[in-house]
Design a protein around this motif. Structure first.
Motif, PDB file in Angstrom:
ATOM      1  N   GLY A 197       0.803  -1.211   0.000  1.00  0.00           N
ATOM      2  CA  GLY A 197       0.000   0.000   0.000  1.00  0.00           C
ATOM      3  C   GLY A 197       0.839   1.264   0.000  1.00  0.00           C
ATOM      4  O   GLY A 197       0.460   2.262  -0.598  1.00  0.00           O
ATOM      5  N   LEU A 198       1.974   1.225   0.640  1.00  0.00           N
ATOM      6  CA  LEU A 198       2.865   2.383   0.673  1.00  0.00           C
ATOM      7  C   LEU A 198       3.811   2.388  -0.521  1.00  0.00           C
ATOM      8  O   LEU A 198       4.273   3.440  -0.953  1.00  0.00           O
ATOM      9  CB  LEU A 198       3.662   2.398   1.981  1.00  0.00           C
ATOM     10  N   THR A 199       4.067   1.219  -1.068  1.00  0.00           N
ATOM     11  CA  THR A 199       5.000   1.110  -2.189  1.00  0.00           C
ATOM     12  C   THR A 199       4.480   1.826  -3.430  1.00  0.00           C
ATOM     13  O   THR A 199       5.241   2.502  -4.121  1.00  0.00           O
ATOM     14  CB  THR A 199       5.259  -0.376  -2.510  1.00  0.00           C
ATOM     15  N   VAL A 200       3.187   1.710  -3.710  1.00  0.00           N
ATOM     16  CA  VAL A 200       2.618   2.294  -4.937  1.00  0.00           C
ATOM     17  C   VAL A 200       2.747   3.817  -4.972  1.00  0.00           C
ATOM     18  O   VAL A 200       3.309   4.367  -5.924  1.00  0.00           O
ATOM     19  CB  VAL A 200       1.158   1.823  -5.132  1.00  0.00           C
ATOM     20  N   PRO A 201       2.249   4.558  -3.970  1.00  0.00           N
ATOM     21  CA  PRO A 201       2.398   6.017  -4.053  1.00  0.00           C
ATOM     22  C   PRO A 201       3.847   6.482  -3.936  1.00  0.00           C
ATOM     23  O   PRO A 201       4.236   7.478  -4.549  1.00  0.00           O
ATOM     24  CB  PRO A 201       1.543   6.548  -2.903  1.00  0.00           C
ATOM     25  N   ALA A 202       4.662   5.764  -3.165  1.00  0.00           N
ATOM     26  CA  ALA A 202       6.077   6.140  -3.058  1.00  0.00           C
ATOM     27  C   ALA A 202       6.780   5.934  -4.394  1.00  0.00           C
ATOM     28  O   ALA A 202       7.569   6.784  -4.823  1.00  0.00           O
ATOM     29  CB  ALA A 202       6.764   5.328  -1.962  1.00  0.00           C
ATOM     30  N   ALA A 203       6.489   4.823  -5.064  1.00  0.00           N
ATOM     31  CA  ALA A 203       7.110   4.565  -6.367  1.00  0.00           C
ATOM     32  C   ALA A 203       6.628   5.565  -7.410  1.00  0.00           C
ATOM     33  O   ALA A 203       7.412   6.018  -8.251  1.00  0.00           O
ATOM     34  CB  ALA A 203       6.806   3.135  -6.816  1.00  0.00           C
ATOM     35  N   PHE A 204       5.350   5.932  -7.374  1.00  0.00           N
ATOM     36  CA  PHE A 204       4.816   6.910  -8.326  1.00  0.00           C
ATOM     37  C   PHE A 204       5.486   8.269  -8.129  1.00  0.00           C
ATOM     38  O   PHE A 204       5.931   8.901  -9.087  1.00  0.00           O
ATOM     39  CB  PHE A 204       3.296   7.030  -8.155  1.00  0.00           C
ATOM     40  N   THR A 205       5.577   8.708  -6.880  1.00  0.00           N
ATOM     41  CA  THR A 205       6.206   9.995  -6.584  1.00  0.00           C
ATOM     42  C   THR A 205       7.684   9.974  -6.951  1.00  0.00           C
ATOM     43  O   THR A 205       8.198  10.909  -7.572  1.00  0.00           O
ATOM     44  CB  THR A 205       6.029  10.337  -5.091  1.00  0.00           C
ATOM     45  N   PHE A 206       8.374   8.901  -6.608  1.00  0.00           N
ATOM     46  CA  PHE A 206       9.790   8.792  -6.938  1.00  0.00           C
ATOM     47  C   PHE A 206       9.984   8.681  -8.452  1.00  0.00           C
ATOM     48  O   PHE A 206      10.938   9.237  -9.000  1.00  0.00           O
ATOM     49  CB  PHE A 206      10.409   7.584  -6.232  1.00  0.00           C
ATOM     50  N   GLY A 207       9.084   7.995  -9.126  1.00  0.00           N
ATOM     51  CA  GLY A 207       9.167   7.875 -10.586  1.00  0.00           C
ATOM     52  C   GLY A 207       9.059   9.229 -11.277  1.00  0.00           C
ATOM     53  O   GLY A 207       9.796   9.516 -12.220  1.00  0.00           O
ATOM     54  N   LEU A 208       8.142  10.072 -10.815  1.00  0.00           N
ATOM     55  CA  LEU A 208       8.043  11.419 -11.379  1.00  0.00           C
ATOM     56  C   LEU A 208       9.313  12.219 -11.118  1.00  0.00           C
ATOM     57  O   LEU A 208       9.773  12.980 -11.971  1.00  0.00           O
ATOM     58  CB  LEU A 208       6.832  12.145 -10.794  1.00  0.00           C
ATOM     59  N   PHE A 209       9.884  12.040  -9.938  1.00  0.00           N
ATOM     60  CA  PHE A 209      11.141  12.691  -9.586  1.00  0.00           C
ATOM     61  C   PHE A 209      12.238  12.283 -10.575  1.00  0.00           C
ATOM     62  O   PHE A 209      12.963  13.124 -11.104  1.00  0.00           O
ATOM     63  CB  PHE A 209      11.503  12.291  -8.153  1.00  0.00           C
ATOM     64  N   VAL A 210      12.343  10.988 -10.863  1.00  0.00           N
ATOM     65  CA  VAL A 210      13.371  10.491 -11.782  1.00  0.00           C
ATOM     66  C   VAL A 210      13.132  11.007 -13.197  1.00  0.00           C
ATOM     67  O   VAL A 210      14.063  11.436 -13.879  1.00  0.00           O
ATOM     68  CB  VAL A 210      13.426   8.950 -11.752  1.00  0.00           C
ATOM     69  N   VAL A 211      11.883  11.000 -13.639  1.00  0.00           N
ATOM     70  CA  VAL A 211      11.564  11.494 -14.986  1.00  0.00           C
ATOM     71  C   VAL A 211      11.950  12.961 -15.122  1.00  0.00           C
ATOM     72  O   VAL A 211      12.543  13.372 -16.134  1.00  0.00           O
ATOM     73  CB  VAL A 211      10.067  11.280 -15.304  1.00  0.00           C
ATOM     74  N   VAL A 212      11.639  13.759 -14.126  1.00  0.00           N
ATOM     75  CA  VAL A 212      11.971  15.188 -14.186  1.00  0.00           C
ATOM     76  C   VAL A 212      13.485  15.385 -14.207  1.00  0.00           C
ATOM     77  O   VAL A 212      14.012  16.174 -14.995  1.00  0.00           O
ATOM     78  CB  VAL A 212      11.314  15.942 -13.011  1.00  0.00           C
ATOM     79  N   ILE A 213      14.209  14.668 -13.362  1.00  0.00           N
ATOM     80  CA  ILE A 213      15.669  14.808 -13.321  1.00  0.00           C
ATOM     81  C   ILE A 213      16.285  14.393 -14.651  1.00  0.00           C
ATOM     82  O   ILE A 213      17.151  15.100 -15.197  1.00  0.00           O
ATOM     83  CB  ILE A 213      16.267  13.969 -12.165  1.00  0.00           C
ATOM     84  N   VAL A 214      15.847  13.265 -15.186  1.00  0.00           N
ATOM     85  CA  VAL A 214      16.400  12.791 -16.470  1.00  0.00           C
ATOM     86  C   VAL A 214      16.075  13.774 -17.582  1.00  0.00           C
ATOM     87  O   VAL A 214      16.936  14.096 -18.417  1.00  0.00           O
ATOM     88  CB  VAL A 214      15.881  11.372 -16.787  1.00  0.00           C
ATOM     89  N   THR A 215      14.870  14.288 -17.604  1.00  0.00           N
ATOM     90  CA  THR A 215      14.487  15.263 -18.634  1.00  0.00           C
ATOM     91  C   THR A 215      15.345  16.519 -18.541  1.00  0.00           C
ATOM     92  O   THR A 215      15.817  17.032 -19.555  1.00  0.00           O
ATOM     93  CB  THR A 215      13.001  15.623 -18.493  1.00  0.00           C
ATOM     94  N   LEU A 216      15.544  17.009 -17.338  1.00  0.00           N
ATOM     95  CA  LEU A 216      16.371  18.199 -17.165  1.00  0.00           C
ATOM     96  C   LEU A 216      17.816  17.940 -17.575  1.00  0.00           C
ATOM     97  O   LEU A 216      18.462  18.798 -18.186  1.00  0.00           O
ATOM     98  CB  LEU A 216      16.310  18.691 -15.724  1.00  0.00           C
ATOM     99  N   LEU A 217      18.330  16.771 -17.251  1.00  0.00           N
ATOM    100  CA  LEU A 217      19.705  16.437 -17.633  1.00  0.00           C
ATOM    101  C   LEU A 217      19.853  16.319 -19.142  1.00  0.00           C
ATOM    102  O   LEU A 217      20.827  16.804 -19.725  1.00  0.00           O
ATOM    103  CB  LEU A 217      20.146  15.143 -16.960  1.00  0.00           C
ATOM    104  N   VAL A 218      18.887  15.677 -19.789  1.00  0.00           N
ATOM    105  CA  VAL A 218      18.952  15.496 -21.244  1.00  0.00           C
ATOM    106  C   VAL A 218      18.879  16.844 -21.951  1.00  0.00           C
ATOM    107  O   VAL A 218      19.574  17.072 -22.935  1.00  0.00           O
ATOM    108  CB  VAL A 218      17.827  14.551 -21.717  1.00  0.00           C
ATOM    109  N   GLN A 219      18.040  17.719 -21.438  1.00  0.00           N
ATOM    110  CA  GLN A 219      17.903  19.034 -22.063  1.00  0.00           C
ATOM    111  C   GLN A 219      19.029  19.985 -21.678  1.00  0.00           C
ATOM    112  O   GLN A 219      19.136  21.070 -22.228  1.00  0.00           O
ATOM    113  CB  GLN A 219      16.562  19.664 -21.677  1.00  0.00           C
TER     114      GLN A 219
END
Length: 162
Positions: A100-122
């Motif tokens: 139950g805690l894994t799903v929202p934590a993974a979703f929030t962390f996943g958005l964090f990773v996507v934003v960081i990778v996008t910023l790095l690529v750009q």
């Protein structure tokens, strides 16, 4: 009247298995739940703020309806994450389940990773004051995810299921 040292105490039972008996919550579970609290608050504030921003957007007719609809959809998504994180935190706190805690934590962390990778690529990774909150909340969600998946937490949840 007997004065044995064990009088008034229950007979000794089998020794507890593992480092954390079923009744004692490991510190990693407590930390995982506490580290998700900033994510819950941030999702709630961000969803409400996004809807308010969309309500203030200019336009009329169908465009206004679409903009407000998008704001309402983002608020609904944020409220869903808040609900899942709150229920998951309660489930983890009680020892019912880590998932139950894994799903929202993974979703929030996943958005964090996507934003960081996008910023790095750009090539746009530079300090902006508005980046602090998402970076901290995403990082805390990642730490919470790692803690809830740690061996002591998994062993405690497994002992609670029996």
């Amino acid at each position: 009247m007997s004065t044995t040292p064990t009088e008034g105490f229950p007979p000794p039972g089998p020794p507890a298995r593992g480092p954390h008996p079923a009744g004692r919550r490991p510190i990693v579970v407590t930390l995982a739940v506490l580290l998700m609290l900033p994510a819950i608050v941030t999702w709630l504030i961000a969803g409400i703020a996004f809807l308010r921003a969309m309500l203030r957007a200019e336009g009329d007719g169908l465009g206004r309806i679409l903009v407000v609809g998008i704001g309402a959809a983002v608020l609904a998504l944020a409220l869903l994450v808040v609900l899942l994180a709150a229920l998951g935190s309660a489930m983890a706190w009680q020892g019912a389940s880590a998932e139950g805690l894994t799903v929202p934590a993974a979703f929030t962390f996943g958005l964090f990773v996507v934003v960081i990778v996008t910023l790095l690529v750009q090539g746009k990774l530079s300090y902006q004051p508005t980046m602090v909150t998402p970076l901290v909340v995403g990082g805390l969600a990642g730490v919470s995810l790692a803690l809830i998946k740690s061996p002591p937490a998994r062993a405690w949840f497994a002992s609670r299921r029996r």
